[in-house]
Scaffold this motif. Sequence first.
Motif, PDB file in Angstrom:
ATOM      1  N   TYR A 198       0.834  -1.208   0.000  1.00  0.00           N
ATOM      2  CA  TYR A 198       0.000   0.000   0.000  1.00  0.00           C
ATOM      3  C   TYR A 198       0.869   1.258   0.000  1.00  0.00           C
ATOM      4  N   LEU A 199       1.847   1.303   0.911  1.00  0.00           N
ATOM      5  CA  LEU A 199       2.647   2.517   1.045  1.00  0.00           C
ATOM      6  C   LEU A 199       3.538   2.739  -0.177  1.00  0.00           C
ATOM      7  N   ILE A 200       4.092   1.680  -0.721  1.00  0.00           N
ATOM      8  CA  ILE A 200       4.898   1.827  -1.932  1.00  0.00           C
ATOM      9  C   ILE A 200       4.022   2.346  -3.074  1.00  0.00           C
ATOM     10  N   GLY A 201       2.776   1.864  -3.127  1.00  0.00           N
ATOM     11  CA  GLY A 201       1.838   2.363  -4.125  1.00  0.00           C
ATOM     12  C   GLY A 201       1.486   3.828  -3.935  1.00  0.00           C
ATOM     13  N   GLU A 202       1.678   4.333  -2.709  1.00  0.00           N
ATOM     14  CA  GLU A 202       1.436   5.753  -2.417  1.00  0.00           C
ATOM     15  C   GLU A 202       2.727   6.574  -2.464  1.00  0.00           C
ATOM     16  N   ARG A 255       8.385  10.954   1.215  1.00  0.00           N
ATOM     17  CA  ARG A 255       7.535  10.007   1.958  1.00  0.00           C
ATOM     18  C   ARG A 255       8.382   8.791   2.334  1.00  0.00           C
ATOM     19  N   TYR A 256       8.507   8.561   3.613  1.00  0.00           N
ATOM     20  CA  TYR A 256       9.349   7.479   4.139  1.00  0.00           C
ATOM     21  C   TYR A 256       8.515   6.524   4.965  1.00  0.00           C
ATOM     22  N   PHE A 257       8.887   5.229   4.933  1.00  0.00           N
ATOM     23  CA  PHE A 257       8.319   4.297   5.900  1.00  0.00           C
ATOM     24  C   PHE A 257       9.344   3.213   6.208  1.00  0.00           C
ATOM     25  N   GLN A 258       9.102   2.515   7.294  1.00  0.00           N
ATOM     26  CA  GLN A 258       9.977   1.432   7.718  1.00  0.00           C
ATOM     27  C   GLN A 258       9.225   0.592   8.738  1.00  0.00           C
ATOM     28  N   LEU A 259       9.355  -0.721   8.650  1.00  0.00           N
ATOM     29  CA  LEU A 259       8.903  -1.614   9.707  1.00  0.00           C
ATOM     30  C   LEU A 259      10.113  -1.811  10.610  1.00  0.00           C
ATOM     31  N   ALA A 260      10.186  -0.990  11.642  1.00  0.00           N
ATOM     32  CA  ALA A 260      11.431  -0.787  12.379  1.00  0.00           C
ATOM     33  C   ALA A 260      11.453  -1.570  13.683  1.00  0.00           C
ATOM     34  N   ARG A 261      12.628  -2.069  14.021  1.00  0.00           N
ATOM     35  CA  ARG A 261      12.858  -2.658  15.338  1.00  0.00           C
ATOM     36  C   ARG A 261      13.263  -1.544  16.296  1.00  0.00           C
ATOM     37  N   VAL A 286       2.922  18.266   4.450  1.00  0.00           N
ATOM     38  CA  VAL A 286       1.599  17.771   4.839  1.00  0.00           C
ATOM     39  C   VAL A 286       1.126  18.510   6.085  1.00  0.00           C
ATOM     40  N   ASN A 287      -0.178  18.425   6.326  1.00  0.00           N
ATOM     41  CA  ASN A 287      -0.734  18.875   7.593  1.00  0.00           C
ATOM     42  C   ASN A 287      -1.301  17.662   8.329  1.00  0.00           C
ATOM     43  N   ARG A 288      -1.872  17.911   9.483  1.00  0.00           N
ATOM     44  CA  ARG A 288      -2.397  16.820  10.292  1.00  0.00           C
ATOM     45  C   ARG A 288      -3.426  15.996   9.541  1.00  0.00           C
ATOM     46  N   GLU A 289      -4.300  16.640   8.806  1.00  0.00           N
ATOM     47  CA  GLU A 289      -5.370  15.932   8.088  1.00  0.00           C
ATOM     48  C   GLU A 289      -4.797  14.981   7.036  1.00  0.00           C
ATOM     49  N   ASP A 290      -3.709  15.383   6.384  1.00  0.00           N
ATOM     50  CA  ASP A 290      -3.103  14.537   5.361  1.00  0.00           C
ATOM     51  C   ASP A 290      -2.585  13.232   5.969  1.00  0.00           C
ATOM     52  N   VAL A 291      -1.869  13.341   7.075  1.00  0.00           N
ATOM     53  CA  VAL A 291      -1.295  12.153   7.710  1.00  0.00           C
ATOM     54  C   VAL A 291      -2.397  11.235   8.222  1.00  0.00           C
ATOM     55  N   MET A 292      -3.394  11.811   8.852  1.00  0.00           N
ATOM     56  CA  MET A 292      -4.487  11.003   9.388  1.00  0.00           C
ATOM     57  C   MET A 292      -5.259  10.303   8.272  1.00  0.00           C
ATOM     58  N   ALA A 293      -5.429  10.980   7.137  1.00  0.00           N
ATOM     59  CA  ALA A 293      -6.182  10.393   6.020  1.00  0.00           C
ATOM     60  C   ALA A 293      -5.470   9.174   5.454  1.00  0.00           C
ATOM     61  N   VAL A 294      -4.155   9.255   5.268  1.00  0.00           N
ATOM     62  CA  VAL A 294      -3.387   8.119   4.738  1.00  0.00           C
ATOM     63  C   VAL A 294      -3.479   6.929   5.682  1.00  0.00           C
ATOM     64  N   PRO A 470      11.877  20.703   5.054  1.00  0.00           N
ATOM     65  CA  PRO A 470      10.491  20.995   4.661  1.00  0.00           C
ATOM     66  C   PRO A 470       9.545  20.801   5.834  1.00  0.00           C
ATOM     67  N   PRO A 471       8.381  21.399   5.819  1.00  0.00           N
ATOM     68  CA  PRO A 471       7.358  21.054   6.811  1.00  0.00           C
ATOM     69  C   PRO A 471       7.056  19.558   6.685  1.00  0.00           C
ATOM     70  N   HIS A 472       6.914  18.875   7.814  1.00  0.00           N
ATOM     71  CA  HIS A 472       6.689  17.430   7.738  1.00  0.00           C
ATOM     72  C   HIS A 472       5.998  16.922   8.998  1.00  0.00           C
ATOM     73  N   GLY A 473       5.440  15.740   8.868  1.00  0.00           N
ATOM     74  CA  GLY A 473       4.776  15.084   9.994  1.00  0.00           C
ATOM     75  C   GLY A 473       4.698  13.596   9.745  1.00  0.00           C
ATOM     76  N   GLY A 474       4.376  12.853  10.779  1.00  0.00           N
ATOM     77  CA  GLY A 474       4.333  11.401  10.619  1.00  0.00           C
ATOM     78  C   GLY A 474       3.626  10.724  11.763  1.00  0.00           C
ATOM     79  N   ILE A 475       3.854   9.422  11.842  1.00  0.00           N
ATOM     80  CA  ILE A 475       3.178   8.605  12.842  1.00  0.00           C
ATOM     81  C   ILE A 475       3.950   7.304  13.001  1.00  0.00           C
ATOM     82  N   ALA A 476       3.720   6.608  14.089  1.00  0.00           N
ATOM     83  CA  ALA A 476       4.266   5.261  14.279  1.00  0.00           C
ATOM     84  C   ALA A 476       3.181   4.386  14.891  1.00  0.00           C
ATOM     85  N   TRP A 477       3.011   3.193  14.333  1.00  0.00           N
ATOM     86  CA  TRP A 477       2.080   2.209  14.897  1.00  0.00           C
ATOM     87  C   TRP A 477       2.876   1.197  15.713  1.00  0.00           C
ATOM     88  N   GLY A 478       2.320   0.754  16.799  1.00  0.00           N
ATOM     89  CA  GLY A 478       2.864  -0.399  17.511  1.00  0.00           C
ATOM     90  C   GLY A 478       2.337  -1.670  16.864  1.00  0.00           C
TER      91      GLY A 478
END
Length: 533
Positions: A198-202, A255-261, A286-294, A470-478
């Motif tokens: 999904y993320l690579i497709g985005e 746009r970066y992602f990682q399944l990180a230890r 991005v703003n908060r709405e962009d990150v939450m939407a993805v 640049p302006p930026h934001g992100g998230i991490a899931w457990g």
Amino acid sequence: MQKSNLKIFKQLIEACLPVGRSDLNQLSRETCFDFYNVNWYSELDMERTLIKDIGAHVGEEITIKGWVDVRRDHGKLIFIDVRDWTGPAQVVFLPNNKELHEVASALRSEWVIELIGTVQKRPEGLINEKIISGAYEILATGLIISNEAKTPPFEVNADGRDVSEEVRMKYRYIDVRRPRLQKNFRNRTKVFQLIRNYLIGENFVEVETPILTKSTPEGARDYLVPSRIHEGTFYALPQSPQQYKQLCMVAGFDRYFQLARCFRDEDTRGDRQPEFTQLDMEMSFVNREDVMAVNEALLIKLVTELYPEKKIQQIPFPRISYKEAQETYGTDRPDLREDKDDPNLLAFCWVIDFPFFERVKDERNPEQGRGVSPSTSSGQTSKDVWTFTHNPFSAPKPEYMNDLLEGKNIGDILTTQYDIVLNGWEIGGGSIRNHQAEALKSVFKIMGFEEERILKNFGHMLEAFDFGAPPHGGIAWGMDRVMMILENEPNIREVIAFPKTGDGSDLMMNAPSEVSMEQLRELRLEIKKKPQK
């Protein structure tokens, strides 16, 4: 390689060659891309049939390979349930083959075998609908014992919840053979694959960040690794890739992602481990709405495609302010399920508008305030020393930026932090970040950090921001917590292949353990034990 497999291998190689060519040097990545297709591997393994596929071979002689699950000796007839990762199948040994019957009579649970036999349908009244191969059985014609096994310390074909954790962890390689855990880990693989696709497709880029990094105050204790080459210095294992992912934005990855230890030296509990996996992502411009939407779209896709039996209670996910959550539910992780007895009901919600700072006391000295944690106290004694509630790298909401820069009305500053909560568990959190050096500096000044300490701990970040962040934001899931909920497990140890016990021990590997004096000398370390009382 066996002859039949070698023949298939040559045929596959030839299939990859350009038309009219027979020179292996002509192989290219483009012409051989399908070489890595799953179907190729299954063709190469033609001498083995997975148990889930035996229904397609009625009347044929096949080979299955796996473990003895159950043995039932009825005298003349011997029934063996053989188990591979796809499930069990019943095998029948008839007395007319005396030598084969005699070998089968010696079989015991968890022996590893290769079984040759003919697939036949079971009589209508004997079909077992509880297993994938329940409509078929195999009439044995050959048997190879690959390995015998000692009697296991517990039953593998049972649920395992009645076995003590200490025994399960000591023999974890046996414990994970059980179908419940096999399902958990194979579903975990599917979840990770869906996330990646999904993320690579985005247009996200997967970046692996270092495990050996710098110790900086981020909320929990660091695991430290002494450097042999740089005497007297230490690496730290990352509590999260927080700083690296922001530096990825400075680096222009967009746009970066990682399944990180990740690693945190803190007391363990049911939903925590010393090391864990998180889905880490960051986005530029991005703003908060962009990150939450993805993230909301990804979570919905994950559930609907991989867990269709589950129901998401409300789409779009509801949003609750931190203040409302505390006043209404008494927690910032509310469980909004309308039916808490329904194991397939998923109630997501976003919690937003958190306070940026809170006052805390240093646990070592009730009269002393702290900056981040007891191990990173700023040494200030003022009662006005503050710490962050979530993340020191977060940006305040725009209307509070002046207060942050001027260090006033600190208790009223709200941050851009957003948490995603599922069934009363926080499964992820993130924020829009401070991307300007002065704003980040202001956070640490409010926490009581001296200029020298700010530059020592975070000078690399401040310098990077001065080169055009640049302006930026992100998230991490457990991810362990996400899998625990989706698999209806009581704790994350049930979805981690080799977890630690409640006190952080690895009973299987006997870790942590002492090391040799030679290793300590190389590192110029000395162990000083606490004096006996």
